[in-house]
Design a protein around this motif. Structure first.
Motif, PDB file in Angstrom:
ATOM      1  N   ILE A  23     -17.520  -2.923 -23.741  1.00 15.50           N
ATOM      2  CA  ILE A  23     -18.980  -2.761 -23.626  1.00 15.50           C
ATOM      3  C   ILE A  23     -19.316  -1.331 -23.200  1.00 15.50           C
ATOM      4  N   ALA A  24     -18.540  -0.808 -22.241  1.00 16.27           N
ATOM      5  CA  ALA A  24     -18.795   0.552 -21.754  1.00 16.27           C
ATOM      6  C   ALA A  24     -18.557   1.595 -22.844  1.00 16.27           C
ATOM      7  N   ARG A  32     -21.437   1.885 -25.481  1.00 12.88           N
ATOM      8  CA  ARG A  32     -22.742   2.442 -25.068  1.00 12.88           C
ATOM      9  C   ARG A  32     -22.868   3.858 -25.400  1.00 12.88           C
ATOM     10  N   GLY A  71     -11.625 -10.032 -18.667  1.00 13.08           N
ATOM     11  CA  GLY A  71     -12.920  -9.528 -18.208  1.00 13.08           C
ATOM     12  C   GLY A  71     -12.968  -8.017 -18.178  1.00 13.08           C
ATOM     13  N   PHE A  72     -11.881  -7.392 -17.694  1.00  9.76           N
ATOM     14  CA  PHE A  72     -11.834  -5.929 -17.669  1.00  9.76           C
ATOM     15  C   PHE A  72     -11.828  -5.360 -19.083  1.00  9.76           C
ATOM     16  N   ALA A 128     -13.188  -6.735 -21.727  1.00 14.80           N
ATOM     17  CA  ALA A 128     -14.541  -6.893 -22.269  1.00 14.80           C
ATOM     18  C   ALA A 128     -15.485  -5.856 -21.667  1.00 14.80           C
ATOM     19  N   ALA A 129     -15.380  -5.613 -20.382  1.00 19.74           N
ATOM     20  CA  ALA A 129     -16.241  -4.621 -19.734  1.00 19.74           C
ATOM     21  C   ALA A 129     -15.945  -3.226 -20.307  1.00 19.74           C
ATOM     22  N   GLY A 130     -14.683  -2.933 -20.537  1.00 20.91           N
ATOM     23  CA  GLY A 130     -14.319  -1.650 -21.125  1.00 20.91           C
ATOM     24  C   GLY A 130     -14.879  -1.482 -22.531  1.00 20.91           C
ATOM     25  N   ALA A 167     -17.081 -15.791 -18.674  1.00 21.83           N
ATOM     26  CA  ALA A 167     -15.763 -15.811 -18.033  1.00 21.83           C
ATOM     27  C   ALA A 167     -15.581 -17.080 -17.210  1.00 21.83           C
TER      28      ALA A 167
END
Length: 103
Positions: free
Chosen positions: A99-100, A103, A92-93, A95-97, A2
């Motif tokens: 990734i989450a 999982r 960024g949010f 991408a984080a979502g 980022a």
């Protein structure tokens, strides 16, 4: 990652702003009486000029004649930085979502 994207976006926006601002300053177009004709050649610069006009940082005297409002330019630069940082935060949010969810 980022951080790299943020620096690249900020650099591009700043370079475009500087090209437009310096062109108007060199022409002495810093008050209505000295408005000058200007049409950027790069598509990104044309879009940025349109945003600057809409914001009021660059003022249109007549069709194709512009002058630079230095006071409004300061606020425009702050708004542009916030715009770039906002877009990066959204990416960024997302991408984080992703990734989450993965999982």
């Amino acid at each position: 990652m980022a951080n790299i994207v943020m620096r690249a976006a900020e650099r591009y926006s700043t370079r475009s702003q500087n090209r437009i601002v310096e062109r108007l300053r060199r022409a002495g177009a810093i008050k209505p009486a000295n408005a000058t004709t200007y049409m950027p050649t790069a598509r990104g610069d044309r879009r940025l000029l349109a945003r600057m006009v809409k914001f009021g940082a660059v003022v249109t005297e007549s069709e194709g004649r512009y002058w630079l409002d230095e006071r409004a330019l300061i606020n425009f630069r702050k708004e542009e930085l916030a715009r770039v940082l906002g877009a990066i935060a959204v990416a960024g949010f997302a991408a984080a979502g992703a990734i989450a969810i993965g999982r």
